[in-house]
Enzyme design. Structure first.
Site, mmCIF file in Angstrom:
data_model
loop_
_atom_site.group_PDB
_atom_site.id
_atom_site.type_symbol
_atom_site.label_atom_id
_atom_site.label_comp_id
_atom_site.label_asym_id
_atom_site.label_seq_id
_atom_site.Cartn_x
_atom_site.Cartn_y
_atom_site.Cartn_z
ATOM 1 N N SER A 16 1.008 -1.255 0.003
ATOM 2 C CA SER A 16 -0.099 -0.221 0.115
ATOM 3 C C SER A 16 0.790 1.366 -0.159
ATOM 4 O O SER A 16 0.722 2.354 -0.729
ATOM 5 C CB SER A 16 -0.917 -0.086 1.369
ATOM 6 O OG SER A 16 -1.950 -0.928 1.020
ATOM 7 N N ARG A 39 0.712 8.813 5.406
ATOM 8 C CA ARG A 39 -0.267 8.158 6.039
ATOM 9 C C ARG A 39 -1.804 8.871 5.870
ATOM 10 O O ARG A 39 -2.841 7.744 6.127
ATOM 11 C CB ARG A 39 0.014 8.173 7.551
ATOM 12 C CG ARG A 39 1.399 7.167 7.868
ATOM 13 C CD ARG A 39 1.616 7.094 9.389
ATOM 14 N NE ARG A 39 2.684 6.362 9.508
ATOM 15 C CZ ARG A 39 2.938 5.081 9.640
ATOM 16 N NH1 ARG A 39 1.638 4.493 9.423
ATOM 17 N NH2 ARG A 39 3.890 4.195 9.992
ATOM 18 N N HIS A 42 -3.208 7.362 2.811
ATOM 19 C CA HIS A 42 -3.658 5.900 3.136
ATOM 20 C C HIS A 42 -4.881 5.822 3.831
ATOM 21 O O HIS A 42 -5.833 4.941 3.312
ATOM 22 C CB HIS A 42 -2.332 4.991 4.104
ATOM 23 C CG HIS A 42 -2.499 3.531 4.202
ATOM 24 N ND1 HIS A 42 -3.054 3.338 5.420
ATOM 25 C CD2 HIS A 42 -2.457 2.722 3.285
ATOM 26 C CE1 HIS A 42 -3.042 1.866 5.533
ATOM 27 N NE2 HIS A 42 -2.887 1.615 4.336
#
Length: 209
Positions: A16, A39, A42
């Site tokens: 990912s 992050r 994500h």
């Protein structure tokens, strides 16, 4: 036929983040900012979010240092406070959400505002040097900014201001980033939310990928 899928959590995680780094344009971010934005992307599942992420200079460094020094984390909603990974916190930091305090509904009625805004008044004893995480309520961010107009109000170390929505969200974040009372991070416009805010805090709390 049964579905086949990747079952190794570590490989999913690594793949990912490799996809994000390959697809997102992170070139304008510093090394400290890069991991935070990665992050956030994500958490949103949205390459392109990086185009809307803005930091004041040095914010990531200041916020991380505050957390390492034991700063409390003040959250506008439980979705944010519960999402923070306690094992990532570098100094067993206290995580505070005052929204469900029993006195908040009465205070909101007295102030003529939302519960989210009224709950911010209860931050005052813990606000000095804190890291603020607002991921849901534009009224909370607006009220915090109004409080910080008063020079006698305690100053937070840093503000992650990413409320989401259609009414007041963009405006509250514009107000924060245009005249920041403390080092700040926002997602421009209507985008934002608890998951993105939590991702930013978890990234700031840890130097690990």
């Amino acid at each position: 036929m049964p579905h086949t899928f990747e079952t190794d959590g570590r490989k999913i995680y690594q793949q990912s983040f490799a996809m994000i780094r390959a697809e997102a344009d992170l070139s304008r971010f510093s090394e400290e900012e890069n991991g935070v934005v990665t992050r956030m992307i994500h958490a949103a599942g949205m390459v392109g979010l990086e185009c809307h992420v803005l930091f004041t200079p040095g914010m990531a460094i200041v916020a991380r240092a505050a957390l390492e020094a034991g700063a409390p984390i003040l959250c506008d909603v439980r979705m944010v406070s519960e999402g923070i990974t306690r094992s990532r916190l570098p100094a067993n930091n206290t995580v505070i959400c005052t929204l469900n305090d029993c006195g908040v509904p009465e205070l909101a009625a007295k102030m003529g505002t939302t519960r989210s805004a009224a709950a911010i008044e209860l931050w005052r004893p813990d606000l000095a040097g804190a890291v603020v995480a607002i991921g849901n309520a534009p009224t909370a961010l607006f009220h915090l900014l109004n409080m910080l107009e008063d020079p006698s109000c305690p100053r937070p170390a840093a503000i992650v201001g990413c409320p989401v929505g259609f009414v007041g969200a963009a405006e509250s974040k514009d107000a924060l980033i245009s005249n920041p009372p403390a080092p700040a991070l926002i997602v421009e416009g209507r985008l934002g939310g608890s998951a993105i805010t939590v991702a930013a805090i978890n990234a700031l709390a840890s130097r690990k990928e």
